[in-house]
Enzyme design. Sequence first.
Site, PDB file in Angstrom:
ATOM      1  N   LYS A 141       1.164  -1.150   0.142  1.00  0.00           N
ATOM      2  CA  LYS A 141      -0.013  -0.015  -0.093  1.00  0.00           C
ATOM      3  C   LYS A 141       0.854   1.424   0.026  1.00  0.00           C
ATOM      4  O   LYS A 141       0.610   2.189  -1.089  1.00  0.00           O
ATOM      5  CB  LYS A 141      -0.748   0.088   1.213  1.00  0.00           C
ATOM      6  CG  LYS A 141      -1.692   1.330   1.708  1.00  0.00           C
ATOM      7  CD  LYS A 141      -2.343   1.385   2.682  1.00  0.00           C
ATOM      8  CE  LYS A 141      -1.640   1.457   3.995  1.00  0.00           C
ATOM      9  NZ  LYS A 141      -1.338   2.941   4.405  1.00  0.00           N
ATOM     10  N   ASN A 142       1.919   1.351   0.921  1.00  0.00           N
ATOM     11  CA  ASN A 142       2.508   2.381   1.011  1.00  0.00           C
ATOM     12  C   ASN A 142       3.580   2.707   0.012  1.00  0.00           C
ATOM     13  O   ASN A 142       4.252   3.940  -0.127  1.00  0.00           O
ATOM     14  CB  ASN A 142       3.410   2.469   2.310  1.00  0.00           C
ATOM     15  CG  ASN A 142       2.434   2.687   3.681  1.00  0.00           C
ATOM     16  OD1 ASN A 142       1.142   3.134   3.354  1.00  0.00           O
ATOM     17  ND2 ASN A 142       2.862   2.636   4.586  1.00  0.00           N
ATOM     18  N   ARG A 179       0.766  15.223  13.217  1.00  0.00           N
ATOM     19  CA  ARG A 179       1.575  14.601  12.162  1.00  0.00           C
ATOM     20  C   ARG A 179       1.963  15.706  11.092  1.00  0.00           C
ATOM     21  O   ARG A 179       1.339  16.001  10.018  1.00  0.00           O
ATOM     22  CB  ARG A 179       1.021  13.668  11.440  1.00  0.00           C
ATOM     23  CG  ARG A 179       0.885  12.439  12.119  1.00  0.00           C
ATOM     24  CD  ARG A 179       0.045  11.140  11.574  1.00  0.00           C
ATOM     25  NE  ARG A 179       0.961  10.417  10.533  1.00  0.00           N
ATOM     26  CZ  ARG A 179       0.236   9.444   9.755  1.00  0.00           C
ATOM     27  NH1 ARG A 179      -0.805   9.006  10.099  1.00  0.00           N
ATOM     28  NH2 ARG A 179       1.083   8.711   8.919  1.00  0.00           N
ATOM     29  N   CYS A 203      -4.331   7.730   9.950  1.00  0.00           N
ATOM     30  CA  CYS A 203      -4.329   7.219  11.264  1.00  0.00           C
ATOM     31  C   CYS A 203      -4.066   8.244  11.995  1.00  0.00           C
ATOM     32  O   CYS A 203      -3.202   9.181  12.038  1.00  0.00           O
ATOM     33  CB  CYS A 203      -3.487   5.973  11.715  1.00  0.00           C
ATOM     34  SG  CYS A 203      -3.981   4.602  10.666  1.00  0.00           S
ATOM     35  N   ILE A 246       3.762  18.656   8.511  1.00  0.00           N
ATOM     36  CA  ILE A 246       4.287  18.296   7.277  1.00  0.00           C
ATOM     37  C   ILE A 246       5.577  19.910   7.110  1.00  0.00           C
ATOM     38  O   ILE A 246       5.742  19.816   5.946  1.00  0.00           O
ATOM     39  CB  ILE A 246       3.578  18.569   6.106  1.00  0.00           C
ATOM     40  CG1 ILE A 246       2.657  19.752   6.010  1.00  0.00           C
ATOM     41  CG2 ILE A 246       2.447  17.283   6.029  1.00  0.00           C
ATOM     42  CD1 ILE A 246       1.763  20.021   4.758  1.00  0.00           C
ATOM     43  N   ASP A 247       6.097  19.845   8.223  1.00  0.00           N
ATOM     44  CA  ASP A 247       7.065  21.268   8.078  1.00  0.00           C
ATOM     45  C   ASP A 247       8.303  20.742   7.119  1.00  0.00           C
ATOM     46  O   ASP A 247       8.727  21.564   6.571  1.00  0.00           O
ATOM     47  CB  ASP A 247       7.595  21.602   9.350  1.00  0.00           C
ATOM     48  CG  ASP A 247       7.927  20.315  10.363  1.00  0.00           C
ATOM     49  OD1 ASP A 247       7.331  19.425  10.501  1.00  0.00           O
ATOM     50  OD2 ASP A 247       9.257  20.441  10.556  1.00  0.00           O
ATOM     51  N   ASP A 272       4.861   0.568  12.057  1.00  0.00           N
ATOM     52  CA  ASP A 272       3.821  -0.251  11.605  1.00  0.00           C
ATOM     53  C   ASP A 272       3.324  -1.567  11.887  1.00  0.00           C
ATOM     54  O   ASP A 272       2.610  -2.460  11.707  1.00  0.00           O
ATOM     55  CB  ASP A 272       3.552  -0.015  10.016  1.00  0.00           C
ATOM     56  CG  ASP A 272       3.270   1.201   9.646  1.00  0.00           C
ATOM     57  OD1 ASP A 272       3.070   2.192  10.432  1.00  0.00           O
ATOM     58  OD2 ASP A 272       2.995   1.772   8.287  1.00  0.00           O
ATOM     59  N   ARG A 316      -8.840  -0.277   5.011  1.00  0.00           N
ATOM     60  CA  ARG A 316      -7.712   0.945   4.359  1.00  0.00           C
ATOM     61  C   ARG A 316      -6.480   0.162   3.833  1.00  0.00           C
ATOM     62  O   ARG A 316      -6.001   0.880   2.940  1.00  0.00           O
ATOM     63  CB  ARG A 316      -7.485   1.885   5.513  1.00  0.00           C
ATOM     64  CG  ARG A 316      -8.526   2.823   5.675  1.00  0.00           C
ATOM     65  CD  ARG A 316      -8.144   4.320   6.497  1.00  0.00           C
ATOM     66  NE  ARG A 316      -6.858   4.542   6.108  1.00  0.00           N
ATOM     67  CZ  ARG A 316      -5.713   4.659   6.972  1.00  0.00           C
ATOM     68  NH1 ARG A 316      -5.976   4.718   8.241  1.00  0.00           N
ATOM     69  NH2 ARG A 316      -4.502   4.968   6.555  1.00  0.00           N
ATOM     70  N   ARG A 318      -3.699   9.959   4.554  1.00  0.00           N
ATOM     71  CA  ARG A 318      -2.401  10.796   4.567  1.00  0.00           C
ATOM     72  C   ARG A 318      -1.892  10.994   3.470  1.00  0.00           C
ATOM     73  O   ARG A 318      -1.013  12.009   3.070  1.00  0.00           O
ATOM     74  CB  ARG A 318      -1.543   9.860   5.691  1.00  0.00           C
ATOM     75  CG  ARG A 318      -0.177  10.285   6.062  1.00  0.00           C
ATOM     76  CD  ARG A 318      -0.223  11.570   6.787  1.00  0.00           C
ATOM     77  NE  ARG A 318       0.964  12.033   7.053  1.00  0.00           N
ATOM     78  CZ  ARG A 318       1.252  13.334   7.629  1.00  0.00           C
ATOM     79  NH1 ARG A 318       0.272  14.146   7.788  1.00  0.00           N
ATOM     80  NH2 ARG A 318       2.485  13.955   7.698  1.00  0.00           N
TER      81      ARG A 318
HETATM   82  C1  UD1 Z   1       4.305   6.798   6.440  1.00  0.00           C
HETATM   83  C2  UD1 Z   1       3.396   5.735   6.316  1.00  0.00           C
HETATM   84  C3  UD1 Z   1       3.094   5.379   7.845  1.00  0.00           C
HETATM   85  C4  UD1 Z   1       4.472   4.954   8.640  1.00  0.00           C
HETATM   86  C5  UD1 Z   1       5.375   5.794   8.691  1.00  0.00           C
HETATM   87  C6  UD1 Z   1       6.521   5.687   9.471  1.00  0.00           C
HETATM   88  C7  UD1 Z   1       2.205   6.148   4.317  1.00  0.00           C
HETATM   89  C8  UD1 Z   1       1.147   6.668   3.577  1.00  0.00           C
HETATM   90  N1  UD1 Z   1       2.279   6.357   5.704  1.00  0.00           N
HETATM   91  O1  UD1 Z   1       3.867   7.816   7.319  1.00  0.00           O
HETATM   92  O2  UD1 Z   1       2.180   3.983   7.596  1.00  0.00           O
HETATM   93  O3  UD1 Z   1       3.739   4.532   9.801  1.00  0.00           O
HETATM   94  O4  UD1 Z   1       5.535   6.302   7.371  1.00  0.00           O
HETATM   95  O5  UD1 Z   1       7.013   4.483   8.734  1.00  0.00           O
HETATM   96  O6  UD1 Z   1       3.224   5.945   3.583  1.00  0.00           O
HETATM   97  N2  UD1 Z   1       7.374  14.433  10.875  1.00  0.00           N
HETATM   98  C9  UD1 Z   1       7.465  15.746  11.117  1.00  0.00           C
HETATM   99  N3  UD1 Z   1       7.467  16.724  10.195  1.00  0.00           N
HETATM  100  C10 UD1 Z   1       7.318  16.331   8.831  1.00  0.00           C
HETATM  101  C11 UD1 Z   1       7.133  14.821   8.638  1.00  0.00           C
HETATM  102  C12 UD1 Z   1       7.176  14.007   9.639  1.00  0.00           C
HETATM  103  O7  UD1 Z   1       7.782  16.148  12.298  1.00  0.00           O
HETATM  104  O8  UD1 Z   1       7.144  17.199   8.091  1.00  0.00           O
HETATM  105  C13 UD1 Z   1       7.419  13.275  12.175  1.00  0.00           C
HETATM  106  C14 UD1 Z   1       5.944  12.599  12.068  1.00  0.00           C
HETATM  107  O9  UD1 Z   1       5.276  13.465  13.052  1.00  0.00           O
HETATM  108  C15 UD1 Z   1       6.451  11.452  12.830  1.00  0.00           C
HETATM  109  C16 UD1 Z   1       7.653  11.303  12.074  1.00  0.00           C
HETATM  110  O10 UD1 Z   1       8.020  12.433  11.685  1.00  0.00           O
HETATM  111  O11 UD1 Z   1       6.811  11.418  14.110  1.00  0.00           O
HETATM  112  C17 UD1 Z   1       7.555  10.313  10.839  1.00  0.00           C
HETATM  113  O12 UD1 Z   1       6.630  10.636   9.835  1.00  0.00           O
HETATM  114  P1  UD1 Z   1       6.779  10.209   8.314  1.00  0.00           P
HETATM  115  O13 UD1 Z   1       7.867   9.265   8.289  1.00  0.00           O
HETATM  116  O14 UD1 Z   1       6.767  11.353   7.535  1.00  0.00           O
HETATM  117  O15 UD1 Z   1       5.616   9.296   8.138  1.00  0.00           O
HETATM  118  P2  UD1 Z   1       4.441   9.312   7.139  1.00  0.00           P
HETATM  119  O16 UD1 Z   1       4.860   9.701   5.908  1.00  0.00           O
HETATM  120  O17 UD1 Z   1       3.323  10.232   7.745  1.00  0.00           O
END
Ligand code: UD1
Length: 422
Positions: free
Chosen positions: A22-23, A122, A117, A124-125, A307, A399, A93
Site C-alpha cells: 500500500k505505502n 503529524r 491514522c 508537514i514542516d 507499523d 484501508r 495521509r
Molecule cells: C508513513 C506511512 C506510515 C508509517 C510511517 C513511518 C504512508 C502513507 N504512511 O507515514 O504507515 O507509519 O511512514 O514509517 O506511507 N514528521 C515531522 N515533520 C514532517 C514529517 C514528519 O515532524 O514534516 C514526523 C512525524 O510526525 C512522525 C515522524 O516524523 O513523528 C515520521 O513521519 P513520516 O515518516 O513522515 O510518516 P508518514 O509519511 O506520515
Amino acid sequence: MKKIIINGGRQLRGDISVSGMKNAALPIIFACILTEDKCTLENVPDVTDVNLSLKILEDMGAVVIRTGGGTITVDTKKLAGQTSRQDLVSRLRASTYLLGAELGRFGEAKVGFSGGCDFGVRPIDQHIKGFEALGAKAGVESGLNHVVAGPGGLRGGSVYLDIASVGATINVMLAAVKAEGRTTIDNAAREPHIVDLANFLNMCGARITGAGTSFIKITGVEKLHGCSYTIIPDMIEAGTYMVAAAAAGGRVRVKGVIPKHMETVTAKLIEMGAGVDEGDDCLTVSRSSRLSSVNIKTFFYPGFPTDMHPQFAALLAMADGTSIITEGVFDNRFRYADELAKMNADINVAGRTATIIGKKELCGAPVTAVDLRAGAALIIAGLAASGMTEISRIETIERGYDDIVGKLSGIGADIRLIDDGL
Ligand code: UD1
C-alpha cells in the site's frame, strides 16, 4: 455496520499470499501525475486508501482503468491542476503527495489537509522545507496548503531533513524530478517504498540515484513518460501474517515476500521462540510451544517498523514474561492498548513506552479497530484468544489490508465479515 467476527483458538496451516505494498502504491499512483502519460501498474492492492487515491485522480480528470488482478492503468494527460476534492483528501495521509506531484507538474499545488491514522500530531514542516529549498513559496490559504514555484519554475536545491520522514522524502522527490538542475536530499528515509518510487520514476525517465540510502540525488529532467511497473510486496501485510501464525500456532508459509525487508520481524519472532524458515520469496512461520517476552524499539527503516508494533503487542500479551515496546517514530501510537485490555491483555502505557505482562491466554470480546494496524493487532489477538471476538470500525482495517478475512480463512481461521445493517 460491518464487523469482523472471529472464533479463536484454531491453529493456522497452509499458504497465504501477500499483495502489493500500500505505502508504495500510493506515492506511485500520485507520481503518475508527473508523467502526463499512461502508466500501467501491476500488483496494486485492492484497499480503500488506494481506491480513494485513484478516485481523487479520476475527479481531477485522470482516466483510470482497472483491468483486474491488481492491474490498473492511469492516464493523467488531461489532468486539471489544484482541483482535488477535500472530502476525499481528508480521508488519507498519502494525499499530501498531491503537493509534490502537482507542484512538479503545474508549478503550483493547492491541497486540503490530509487524514490517515491518528498517531498524535503529524506535521508537514519537513515537506514544506524541502519545497522551499527548490525555490517554492508555501502557505495556508482558505484551509488549503498552497505551494507555488518561484519565477522560472522549480530549481534543484539541497535539502537536509531534520527527521528521516517517509512523506517528506517522497514529496521532495516528486517535486524535484522535473526541477531544473540537481537536488540532493540528506537524511532521507530509506524505506523500501522510497526505493520503489525511485525505480518507478526512473522507469518513466527520471534520474534518481541513492534511493535506499540516506543521501538521494535527483537530476531534473524536462519530461517524464509512461511505463509499466510492478509494485513490491507489502512488508507490513507479510509481517502481520507472520505474527498471526506465531500467535495462533501451526505452520504458515507467507508467499510473495522479499525476505530482506522482513529481517527485523523475523529476528524478533525467532528471539521469542517461533520458527522462521526463509525461502527465496517466502517465509514459513511455525510455533509449537509458548513464546517468550522480548523488548522492541521502533525506528526508521532499517529499524523495527512502527507499523508492526501493534501486531507484536498482541503477540507479546500472550507470551511468557514482561516485554517493553518503545515507539521511536510517533508521539501517540498506543491507542489500541485499551482495546487489547478488553481481551484480558495487561498493557501499561507511559508516554512512548508500553510495558506488557504476558498472560496465559486472551479471551474474545467486542472491540474497536481504532486505526489500521491496531485493527490488525485485534485480529491477531482474536485468532489466538478463547471464545468470540467481534471487531467494529473495520473500515480502518480495509484501508490497508487486501481481503484479510478471505486470506486468513484460507489458512484455517474461523473468521468472517458480517454486515448487521445498523
Ligand atoms: C508513513 C506511512 C506510515 C508509517 C510511517 C513511518 C504512508 C502513507 N504512511 O507515514 O504507515 O507509519 O511512514 O514509517 O506511507 N514528521 C515531522 N515533520 C514532517 C514529517 C514528519 O515532524 O514534516 C514526523 C512525524 O510526525 C512522525 C515522524 O516524523 O513523528 C515520521 O513521519 P513520516 O515518516 O513522515 O510518516 P508518514 O509519511 O506520515
